[in-house]
Design an enzyme around this catalytic site. Structure first.
Site, mmCIF file in Angstrom:
data_model
loop_
_atom_site.group_PDB
_atom_site.id
_atom_site.type_symbol
_atom_site.label_atom_id
_atom_site.label_comp_id
_atom_site.label_asym_id
_atom_site.label_seq_id
_atom_site.Cartn_x
_atom_site.Cartn_y
_atom_site.Cartn_z
ATOM 1 N N THR A 208 86.594 84.884 30.890
ATOM 2 C CA THR A 208 86.947 84.404 32.234
ATOM 3 C C THR A 208 86.684 83.037 32.382
ATOM 4 O O THR A 208 86.240 82.377 31.384
ATOM 5 C CB THR A 208 86.424 85.348 33.460
ATOM 6 O OG1 THR A 208 87.285 84.880 34.456
ATOM 7 C CG2 THR A 208 85.038 85.242 33.529
ATOM 8 N N ASN A 209 87.029 82.313 33.517
ATOM 9 C CA ASN A 209 86.360 81.085 33.831
ATOM 10 C C ASN A 209 85.868 80.997 35.357
ATOM 11 O O ASN A 209 85.448 82.011 35.945
ATOM 12 C CB ASN A 209 87.582 80.121 33.448
ATOM 13 C CG ASN A 209 88.583 80.463 34.651
ATOM 14 O OD1 ASN A 209 88.647 80.388 35.824
ATOM 15 N ND2 ASN A 209 89.728 81.265 34.070
ATOM 16 N N ARG A 210 85.592 79.926 35.582
ATOM 17 C CA ARG A 210 84.654 79.630 36.858
ATOM 18 C C ARG A 210 85.353 79.527 38.109
ATOM 19 O O ARG A 210 85.006 79.256 39.033
ATOM 20 C CB ARG A 210 83.734 78.429 36.822
ATOM 21 C CG ARG A 210 82.771 78.662 35.611
ATOM 22 C CD ARG A 210 81.465 77.474 35.831
ATOM 23 N NE ARG A 210 81.927 76.243 35.600
ATOM 24 C CZ ARG A 210 81.863 75.322 36.362
ATOM 25 N NH1 ARG A 210 81.429 75.414 37.670
ATOM 26 N NH2 ARG A 210 82.165 74.006 36.189
ATOM 27 N N SER A 211 86.744 79.792 38.062
ATOM 28 C CA SER A 211 87.619 79.739 39.448
ATOM 29 C C SER A 211 87.239 80.745 40.378
ATOM 30 O O SER A 211 86.951 81.949 40.208
ATOM 31 C CB SER A 211 89.080 80.121 39.139
ATOM 32 O OG SER A 211 89.901 80.056 39.992
ATOM 33 N N ALA A 275 93.744 79.849 37.640
ATOM 34 C CA ALA A 275 93.069 79.298 36.257
ATOM 35 C C ALA A 275 93.194 80.563 35.345
ATOM 36 O O ALA A 275 92.553 81.476 35.216
ATOM 37 C CB ALA A 275 91.756 79.219 36.383
#
Ligand code: PMT
Length: 398
Positions: A208-211, A275
């Protein structure tokens, strides 16, 4: 959007009257002119001075009181109001509204107003479930009242059940929804995406990512506040559902793609603030991958590019999350994905981008235009994007 709006806040006699003080304060801080009208019973729980101190305006309570200018003009508030909010609304007050009674300042105001009325009930669970209250609320809804349903939880009676006054944020969301009904996006359907998708590696781990989802949620709220019918498709986030927005919660890029495709028929615009992970595990493990003392490789495949894939006659707005070459990279994405507008943000900035309440963006359009906006709230960024969407829709219609 609440700046300068005249809001009549009716407070009736429930222990939840103390929570109306917080609501009055938040509405005032948002720039609204809040005129509080209290029933006699409400003044037993909270003093009018509390509300006067918070709103810096007199509190109306006595229909015939010599101390009130409104005693001679008791419908003045009703006429000036942009919206009337009754929070907390007791079973007794709701019954009076349903019957059209006008025996105190609050019932007179509600009966006399042409403004939209929002009621937020708060009472004991048995009173709320009583067929009389159920019938009264149904009647009020039929007449166009907006009801902000009470929550479930601990009640002053000592019981746990339905009847807790909705949170101030929920009531304020309803106020914005009602006030925005005739906005410039009324009659339009807008699809917005938010958050960072999660691609499973095994049943425990994800890519995943930091959104945080804040950017997409802010756009959805701004579109709702301009009258749009909004569908918000979001990857996992702890953010609460915005009032009056149709929510679709998904996890992976593929699920988001399917949800976007399902939501698009009839939509005027798609704004992709999500994102979306660019890669997914080629074959996610069915059971947890065990630790071994050697290098581990995960085979990755590209995810579907939602923006590039979706077809139809709607305005396409993408975001570009860049760490360098902001504008050239964003323009290349605008061309590659055939977008009408791309919103570029530098995700290495400390005060903007991921997770922050603010963002600093550059908007690039298909005609070669470039507009750099200063740091502003994500809600305000949302409005600037929607100004562009509204203009594009108007130019298409004309
Ligand atoms: O959620 P916050 O914490 O508020 O942070 C906001 C944000 C930084 C996530 C947001 O402002 C933002 O930049 N969103 C887009 C992030 C992104 O995926 O950018 P990208 O440059 O990788 O993708 C370009 C565009 O294609 C995006 O609109 C993206 O939604 C879309 N895309 C990307 C990959 C993919 N498989 N399908 C897509 O549709």
């Amino acid at each position: 959007m609440l700046k300068g709006k005249r809001i009549v806040l009716g407070v009736s006699g429930s222990i939840a009257a103390y929570k109306a003080a917080d609501l009055a304060s938040k509405l005032t801080q948002a720039g609204a002119l809040v005129d509080v009208v209290m029933t006699e019973a409400a003044t037993r729980f909270v003093t009018p001075l509390t509300f006067t101190s918070l709103t810096h305006r007199p509190v109306a309570r006595d229909l015939f009181g010599a101390d009130s200018e409104l005693s001679v003009e008791h419908v003045a508030l009703a006429q000036q109001a942009d919206v009337v909010v009754v929070a907390p609304a007791t079973a007794n007050t709701l019954a009076k509204f349903a019957q059209g009674l006008a025996d105190d300042m609050l019932t007179c105001t509600v009966l006399a107003t042409a403004a939209p009325v929002i009621v937020a009930p708060a009472m004991d669970g048995h009173m709320f479930d009583n067929p009389a209250t159920v019938h009264n609320l149904a009647l009020l809804k039929e007449r166009g009242f907006t009801v902000v349903d009470p929550g479930v939880g601990y009640l002053a009676s000592g019981l746990t059940g339905v009847g807790r006054l909705a949170d101030a944020s929920e009531i304020i969301g309803a106020v914005k929804l009602v006030l925005g009904r005739d906005g410039d996006l009324a009659g339009r359907r807008i699809v917005v995406t938010a958050g960072g998708t999660q691609e499973p590696i095994d049943p425990v781990r994800v890519i995943t990512n930091r959104s945080s989802g804040k950017m997409g949620f802010a756009i959805a709220e701004a579109a709702r506040d301009r009258g749009a019918d909004v569908t918000l498709i979001t990857a996992p986030t702890p953010l609460d559902d915005p009032v009056g927005v149709q929510m679709v919660r998904v996890a992976t890029a593929r699920e988001m793609r399917d949800a976007v495709e399902a939501a698009l028929p009839g939509a005027s615009a798609l704004v992709m603030a999500a994102a979306v992970a660019d890669y997914e595990a080629a074959s996610p493990g069915a059971s947890k991958i065990k630790k071994k003392n050697r290098r581990l490789s995960i085979d990755l495949l590209p995810t579907p590019d939602i923006l590039a894939e979706v077809k139809g006659d709607f305005i396409r707005v993408g975001f570009a999350a860049e760490s360098d070459n902001l504008v050239p990279n964003a323009r290349a994405k605008l061309d590659r994905k055939s977008l009408d507008l791309i919103v570029a943000n530098d995700i290495t900035a400390d005060d903007a981008g991921f997770s922050s309440d603010n963002n600093r963006v550059v908007m690039l359009d298909r005609a070669g235009g470039e507009e750099a906006l200063p740091l502003m709230s994500k809600y305000e960024v949302g409005n600037r994007i929607l100004d562009r969407v509204a203009a594009l829709l108007a130019s298409r219609a004309g």
